[in-house]
Design an enzyme around this catalytic site. Structure first.
Site, PDB file in Angstrom:
ATOM      1  N   HIS A 222       0.807  -1.223  -0.005  1.00 44.64           N
ATOM      2  CA  HIS A 222       0.142  -0.002   0.134  1.00 44.64           C
ATOM      3  C   HIS A 222       0.728   1.247   0.107  1.00 44.64           C
ATOM      4  CE1 HIS A 222      -3.508  -2.545   0.514  1.00 44.64           C
ATOM      5  NE2 HIS A 222      -4.169  -1.653   0.807  1.00 44.64           N
ATOM      6  N   SER A 226       0.040  -0.961  -6.320  1.00 47.13           N
ATOM      7  CA  SER A 226       0.501  -1.924  -7.161  1.00 47.13           C
ATOM      8  C   SER A 226       1.054  -1.676  -8.193  1.00 47.13           C
ATOM      9  CB  SER A 226      -0.938  -2.643  -7.442  1.00 47.13           C
ATOM     10  OG  SER A 226      -1.642  -3.165  -6.199  1.00 47.13           O
ATOM     11  N   LYS A 250     -13.536  -8.808  -9.606  1.00 48.12           N
ATOM     12  CA  LYS A 250     -12.415  -9.563 -10.626  1.00 48.12           C
ATOM     13  C   LYS A 250     -12.005 -10.581  -9.522  1.00 48.12           C
ATOM     14  CE  LYS A 250      -9.377  -8.522 -14.372  1.00 48.12           C
ATOM     15  NZ  LYS A 250      -8.732  -7.512 -14.903  1.00 48.12           N
ATOM     16  N   ASP A 251     -11.551 -10.561  -8.521  1.00 48.80           N
ATOM     17  CA  ASP A 251     -10.984 -11.389  -7.477  1.00 48.80           C
ATOM     18  C   ASP A 251     -12.015 -12.084  -7.011  1.00 48.80           C
ATOM     19  OD1 ASP A 251      -8.502 -10.224  -7.209  1.00 48.80           O
ATOM     20  OD2 ASP A 251      -8.941  -9.091  -5.534  1.00 48.80           O
ATOM     21  N   GLU A 294       7.757 -33.484  -1.680  1.00 52.90           N
ATOM     22  CA  GLU A 294       6.604 -33.342  -2.349  1.00 52.90           C
ATOM     23  C   GLU A 294       7.007 -32.392  -3.556  1.00 52.90           C
ATOM     24  OE1 GLU A 294       3.885 -34.443  -1.390  1.00 52.90           O
ATOM     25  OE2 GLU A 294       2.792 -33.199  -0.255  1.00 52.90           O
TER      26      GLU A 294
END
Length: 420
Positions: A222, A226, A250-251, A294
């Site tokens: 912040h 972005s 959108k998320d 893994e």
């Protein structure tokens, strides 16, 4: 719509008296409003590759929620751990679902984080002024690796036991203090009940530490705001839109699509990313034919085995992660996004292929051609960051950058309209 919209900053101004009274004494609601709501500006050109940050947060919540419930039924005792996992699967109401959500959730977590990291590499999100943001993201990744490893040990199957044996023994290669570190990790002189107990304790604790670092990660995001696909700074409100409702919608769409992908693995292929040997109780007297970690550790496992010397392999493996911490200073280009860097873009995709090759080699025995391939792939991995990246930044001629985000978005929309 986002092409014509602009960010108009507004303050949190509730009408309800109770909300006003509460927020005046504990301003959580106004913080949310200014952090992920209409009061937070975001570049108007973010694409779906920016969904993976929120997806990682979604999976973290799933892992913590399912992990807390599973911990209520799991017994961290070497004699009972394997049976307690079977008890969860067979006797606990929807225990099978919780266990499959949690075990496959670990893989989902690494999938979205790996995509998130490579998106950052492609669009230059690690460059100034976001170096601390990038470093905090890598800290989260290291914590994830530790948490995932300790969680893999908890079922106390054959691969859990022998995977823990191989990985913890790596620390014995450290001069002077190596053996003491291994003894401390084991809680004794062999992997046994004290090892399982402390791994269980740390596996439960680390997700909360990850959540705390995630908060710092978002905080650091912040400050500069972005990054965006163009990799250029915003020039003003005309380059921004409110985070809500544009990117929350959108998320949410991205989470819906991802949930379908997640559900496929949970319901149709729940053991597809695991090892069959882990359904055999741990037996110190029987070594599996091929010990593998893994899948999300396989590239680093290949790097470890590519070096014939044990200490050298350990140093190289850790260096392959630590080199990412200095990446912002290794890249000499002033242009962030690979959209405008034709030479770097080619090497980026070569790096992606190289990482897949390392993962494939790590899943196979270290013999024959696999040893040669792993050494070549390891050499290229370090060559990319230490040699190619600095040189490309010096010799590459980037394409011209657009004047602003808003102008680029409007031009793209005009071109689409003309084609239609």
């Amino acid at each position: 719509m986002a092409g014509n919209a602009a960010f108009n900053p507004t303050k949190f101004n509730p009408k309800n008296r109770v909300v006003i009274w509460f927020d005046r004494q504990l301003p959580i609601l106004s913080l949310i409003y200014s952090s992920v709501g209409p009061g937070f500006p975001a570049p108007k050109n973010l694409n779906y590759w920016w969904n993976f940050g929120s997806l990682a947060g979604f999976v973290l919540v799933v892992q913590m929620a399912t992990g807390i419930v599973l911990a209520m039924h799991y017994t961290p005792d070497a004699a009972l751990a394997f049976s307690s996992v079977e008890h969860i699967m067979r006797d606990v109401n929807y225990g099978w679902l919780l266990r499959y959500l949690h075990s496959n959730g670990a893989s989902m977590f690494f999938i979205v984080v790996y995509i998130h990291i490579f998106r950052g590499l492609y669009y230059g999100s690690y460059k100034a002024p976001r170096e601390v943001l990038w470093i905090l993201g890598l800290v989260i990744y290291l914590l994830m690796m530790a948490t995932g490893f300790m969680g893999y040990v908890l079922p106390w199957g054959q691969m859990s036991f022998w995977g823990a044996t191989v990985i913890t023994n790596l620390f014995s290669a450290i001069p002077l203090v190596g053996d003491s570190i291994v003894t401390w990790l084991w809680g004794g002189f062999a992997i046994d009940n004290p090892t399982l107990t402390r791994f269980y304790s740390l596996h439960y604790l680390l997700p909360f530490i990850i959540a705390a670092v995630v908060i710092l990660h978002i905080w650091a995001l912040h400050i500069p705001g972005s990054n965006n696909p163009l990799g250029i700074d915003v020039k003003g409100p005309q380059d921004q839109v409110a985070f809500h409702p544009y990117y929350t919608a959108k998320d949410l769409f991205g989470i819906g699509v991802f949930a379908i992908f997640f559900a496929y693995w949970v319901f149709y292929y729940p053991n597809g990313m695991g090892e069959a040997d882990n359904y055999i109780p741990a037996n110190p007297m029987v070594t599996p034919a091929h010990i593998v970690p893994e899948w999300y550790y396989l590239p680093f496992y290949a790097i470890l085995r590519a070096i014939p010397d044990k200490l050298g392999g350990v140093i190289t493996m850790f260096a392959s992660i630590l080199i990412l911490f200095v990446l912002p200073w290794l890249d000499t280009s002033k242009v962030r996004s690979a959209k405008f860097r034709p030479i770097y873009r080619q090497f980026f995709w070569i790096l992606v292929i190289d990482c897949f090759i390392l993962g494939y080699v790590g899943a196979n025995p270290p013999e024959g051609m696999f040893i040669i391939i792993s050494r070549l792939a390891t050499a290229y991995y370090f060559l990319h960051f230490l040699v190619i990246l600095p040189l490309v930044g010096l010799v590459e001629k980037p394409r011209p950058l657009p004047e602003s985000i808003s102008k680029a978005v409007l031009e793209a929309e005009t071109a689409k309209t003309a084609q239609a």
